[in-house]
Scaffold this motif. Structure first.
Motif, PDB file in Angstrom:
ATOM      1  N   MET A 187      -0.217 -83.560 -16.655  1.00  0.00           N
ATOM      2  CA  MET A 187       0.524 -83.714 -15.403  1.00  0.00           C
ATOM      3  C   MET A 187      -0.019 -84.849 -14.537  1.00  0.00           C
ATOM      4  O   MET A 187       0.732 -85.679 -14.055  1.00  0.00           O
ATOM      5  N   SER A 188      -1.324 -84.837 -14.322  1.00  0.00           N
ATOM      6  CA  SER A 188      -1.903 -85.785 -13.360  1.00  0.00           C
ATOM      7  C   SER A 188      -2.620 -86.953 -14.057  1.00  0.00           C
ATOM      8  O   SER A 188      -3.365 -87.672 -13.416  1.00  0.00           O
TER       9      SER A 188
ATOM     10  N   THR B 163      -6.938 -81.475 -12.096  1.00  0.00           N
ATOM     11  CA  THR B 163      -6.663 -81.921 -10.736  1.00  0.00           C
ATOM     12  C   THR B 163      -7.508 -81.177  -9.689  1.00  0.00           C
ATOM     13  O   THR B 163      -7.608 -81.613  -8.545  1.00  0.00           O
TER      14      THR B 163
ATOM     15  N   SER C 279       9.446 -77.897 -11.227  1.00  0.00           N
ATOM     16  CA  SER C 279       8.196 -78.610 -10.980  1.00  0.00           C
ATOM     17  C   SER C 279       7.396 -78.642 -12.276  1.00  0.00           C
ATOM     18  O   SER C 279       7.803 -78.058 -13.289  1.00  0.00           O
TER      19      SER C 279
ATOM     20  N   THR D 130       4.918 -77.138 -13.501  1.00  0.00           N
ATOM     21  CA  THR D 130       4.559 -75.876 -14.152  1.00  0.00           C
ATOM     22  C   THR D 130       5.658 -75.411 -15.117  1.00  0.00           C
ATOM     23  O   THR D 130       5.366 -74.750 -16.116  1.00  0.00           O
TER      24      THR D 130
ATOM     25  N   ASP E 156      -1.806 -80.554 -21.004  1.00  0.00           N
ATOM     26  CA  ASP E 156      -1.209 -80.645 -19.667  1.00  0.00           C
ATOM     27  C   ASP E 156      -1.680 -81.985 -19.094  1.00  0.00           C
ATOM     28  O   ASP E 156      -2.812 -82.109 -18.628  1.00  0.00           O
TER      29      ASP E 156
END
Ligand SMILES: *Cc1c(COP(=O)(O)O)cnc(C)c1O
Length: 368
Positions: free
Chosen positions: A172-173, A145, A67, A69, A170
């Motif tokens: 990610m989103s 997030t 995932s 992380t 990061d």
């Protein structure tokens, strides 16, 4: 293959709603991932993932099974030597980076910042200047997030350039929606995953790295085996294979998701998401609900909404009510405040937001 799959509307912040074409892209003949044919699929994926944010000549993507992380942990554990890393923490994902740094015994300084307001760059600069040890890295979450706070990574990149610090993001989103230019923003390493704005299936995380920077980390003594960024990078470069078994079918879906993102375009995708957000905000405001984070600092991707002030309100009940109607909503993640979260990413459209809003109106009436 024309059978349609029941459509669910995921308003959680990833995994997001995917197209049927992405779902079906997983249905492929069995293949050994060490075959050249599969190596070519991964090479396409790496190159195109990179191209969304940087020129593949100077930057490269490293794929990891896991995932999101996993990508963050791979960067933090692999790129920092004996010098100091400043970790900007303005939400759960910043905090998670501190937890990772702690476990690996990195020399890190936590820079705490408000979960709702922009980062105080002067305070950050003071911290760099007054640090007794050399600061080699700064890491920050792009779209936090937890709240939907969009951090100004470009400004942090400028600060990093002034002090010759490598910036880790990061993303990610944010990746796949909020436009990012790694070179212009002075980002050395970026982490994201297959199942958020890129609208793929969960299971793949990836790091996009400046090639010169990633070459330089080979001097650092590995702190782990599976997640070592340099080893994974080098092995893929030489073999067009990942070191360990990759999630084969997830990668086929990722390839399809990349093609669909290329067709839509990052700007257009963000425009679609932003329009959905405007519709969502207009609707919840009409229903008397408040949200955190000002518009000017908002990512327009995920929104933290303050719970209605009503004795009968119960998040789990509301969740189940929506779930029965095919919509998934998400709990809040702020300690001292009762909130819930709604993401507006994935293969969703205005009709879906309208359905959410009309159901929400019904729920609020039922508890009034
Ligand atoms: C989703 C997310 C992650 C990764 O979460 P996983 O559950 O490991 O996929 C990391 N950082 C941010 C900002 C995220 O939104």
């Amino acid at each position: 293959m024309t059978k349609t799959i029941e459509r669910k509307i995921l308003l959680n912040p990833g995994p997001a709603t995917t197209t049927d074409t992405v779902k079906y892209a997983q249905v492929v003949p069995d293949i050994c991932p060490r075959e050249k044919e599969f190596g070519d699929v991964m090479k396409f994926i790496c190159e195109e993932l990179t191209r969304f944010v940087a020129d593949p000549k100077g930057y490269a993507a490293v794929l990891l099974g896991g995932s999101g992380t996993a990508a963050v942990e791979a960067i933090l554990s692999s790129v920092v030597g004996q010098d100091t890393i400043i970790i900007i923490n303005n939400g759960s994902y910043g905090k998670r980076m501190c937890q990772i740094a702690e476990i690996y015994g990195l020399n890190f300084i936590e820079f705490k910042s408000s979960g709702y307001d922009a980062i105080n760059l002067e305070a950050l600069q003071d911290l760099i200047e007054n640090c007794k040890t050399r600061v080699s890295h700064i890491t920050v979450v792009h779209n936090e997030t937890t709240t939907g706070l969009l951090n100004d990574i470009k400004a942090i990149g400028v600060l990093c350039s002034k002090y010759s610090i490598d910036l880790i993001v990061d993303a990610m989103s944010s990746y796949g929606a909020v436009p990012i230019d790694m070179k212009e923003m002075n980002i050395s390493y970026l982490a994201s995953s297959s199942n958020k704005n890129i609208q793929g299936i969960p299971g793949v995380s990836f790091v996009i790295a400046n090639k010169q920077k990633i070459e330089s980390i080979k001097e650092i003594k590995p702190r782990n085996f599976y997640l070592n960024l340099y080893m994974q990078y080098k092995y893929f470069l030489e073999n067009s294979q990942t070191r360990f078994t990759p999630p084969v079918q997830t990668l086929y879906a990722l390839k399809q998701a990349i093609i669909e993102l290329q067709n839509e375009g990052i700007e257009k995708r963000y425009e679609r998401y932003s329009n959905l957000w405007e519709r969502l905000i207009e609707g919840i405001t009409r229903l008397g609900l408040k949200y955190l984070v000002d518009r000017k600092n908002h990512s327009k991707i995920i929104t933290t909404i303050v719970e209605p002030q009503c004795d009968k309100y119960d998040f789990d009940e509301m969740h189940d009510y929506f779930y029965k109607a095919g919509i998934t909503i998400y709990p809040g993640k702020i300690n001292n405040m009762k909130t819930f979260r709604i993401a507006n990413i994935g293969d969703i459209c205005e009709k879906d937001i309208d359905l959410f809003l009309s159901l929400l109106e019904g729920y609020l009436k039922s508890i009034a």
